[in-house]
Design an enzyme around this catalytic site. Structure first.
Site, short mmCIF file in Angstrom:
data_model
loop_
_atom_site.label_atom_id
_atom_site.label_comp_id
_atom_site.label_asym_id
_atom_site.label_seq_id
_atom_site.Cartn_x
_atom_site.Cartn_y
_atom_site.Cartn_z
N HIS A 61 0.81 -1.21 0.00
CA HIS A 61 0.00 0.00 0.00
C HIS A 61 0.85 1.27 0.00
O HIS A 61 1.93 1.29 0.57
CB HIS A 61 -0.88 0.05 1.25
CG HIS A 61 -1.77 -1.14 1.42
ND1 HIS A 61 -2.08 -1.64 2.65
CD2 HIS A 61 -2.42 -1.91 0.53
CE1 HIS A 61 -2.89 -2.67 2.52
NE2 HIS A 61 -3.10 -2.87 1.23
N LYS A 70 5.87 6.13 7.18
CA LYS A 70 5.36 5.24 8.23
C LYS A 70 6.52 4.72 9.08
O LYS A 70 7.53 4.27 8.55
CB LYS A 70 4.64 4.04 7.62
CG LYS A 70 3.38 4.39 6.86
CD LYS A 70 2.75 3.16 6.23
CE LYS A 70 1.51 3.52 5.45
NZ LYS A 70 0.96 2.35 4.75
N TYR A 130 1.68 1.43 13.71
CA TYR A 130 2.44 2.33 12.86
C TYR A 130 1.99 3.77 13.01
O TYR A 130 0.83 4.08 13.17
CB TYR A 130 2.45 1.89 11.40
CG TYR A 130 1.13 1.57 10.74
CD1 TYR A 130 0.59 2.40 9.78
CD2 TYR A 130 0.46 0.39 11.05
CE1 TYR A 130 -0.61 2.08 9.15
CE2 TYR A 130 -0.73 0.06 10.43
CZ TYR A 130 -1.26 0.93 9.47
OH TYR A 130 -2.44 0.61 8.86
N ASP A 166 -6.40 -6.07 -2.18
CA ASP A 166 -5.00 -6.44 -2.37
C ASP A 166 -4.85 -7.53 -3.44
O ASP A 166 -3.86 -7.55 -4.17
CB ASP A 166 -4.38 -6.91 -1.05
CG ASP A 166 -4.18 -5.77 -0.06
OD1 ASP A 166 -4.29 -4.59 -0.46
OD2 ASP A 166 -3.90 -6.07 1.11
#
Length: 184
Positions: A61, A70, A130, A166
């Site tokens: 992603h 991130k 995250y 996905d």
């Protein structure tokens, strides 16, 4: 803390200092000045937490526009974590790095804006945390196919648990919207 470079410039492995004794341990998960001095700029504006079952693969992603940096870490369990350079024109375009993150090694991975990110759960389950530099914007969320043969990422699973999104992500070569590389 110790900061280790990876094969991809800008992607960093962070090994926080852990202070332990017979009662348990203490560690600092984030300190704005120390992380900025190590090349991990803020500000961080959103924290996310997920739990996934063994064999789950989330990714690859990224957001464009509104790219997110991130800082990722496993709180419980273990994952195979991957960052892929998806910046058009980058010398590292299409290259990737993978590290194991676990509650045992307590490592963190810094993934700068312009990189796709994904992970596969190695343990029975994994709790994943995250910090993000930009707010999640579903209208700018993009993806790259987890098993894109051009990337040839050696995922530790052949039939992962995937979201429908996905499973149908495009190959990198077919992605319509990618971030642009800005030379340092």
């Amino acid at each position: 803390m110790r900061v280790l470079p990876t094969e991809l410039p800008g992607v960093l492995v962070v090994e926080p200092k852990v202070f332990g004794d017979d009662r348990g341990f203490f560690m600092e998960m984030f300190h704005a000045k120390r992380y900025a001095d190590a090349g991990i700029p803020g500000p961080f504006v959103q924290d996310n937490y997920s739990r996934s079952a063994k064999g789950t693969l989330r990714g690859l992603h990224f957001q464009e526009p509104q790219a997110q940096g991130k800082l990722v870490q496993v709180i419980a369990g273990a994952v195979y974590d991957v960052a892929v350079d998806v910046r058009r024109g980058s010398p590292g375009f299409g290259k990737w790095v993978a590290v194991e993150l676990s509650s045992d090694n307590r490592r963190q991975l810094w993934i700068p804006p312009g990189f796709a990110h994904g992970f596969c759960v190695l343990s029975e389950s994994a709790d994943f945390h995250y910090k993000c530099t930009t707010l999640y914007a579903p209208e700018t969320e993009r993806g790259v196919l987890w098993n894109d043969p051009d990337l040839a990422i050696p995922w530790p699973v052949t039939s992962p648990l995937l979201s429908a999104k996905d499973a149908k992500a495009p190959r990198l070569r077919d992605a319509m919207v990618l971030p642009a590389y800005e030379s340092p």
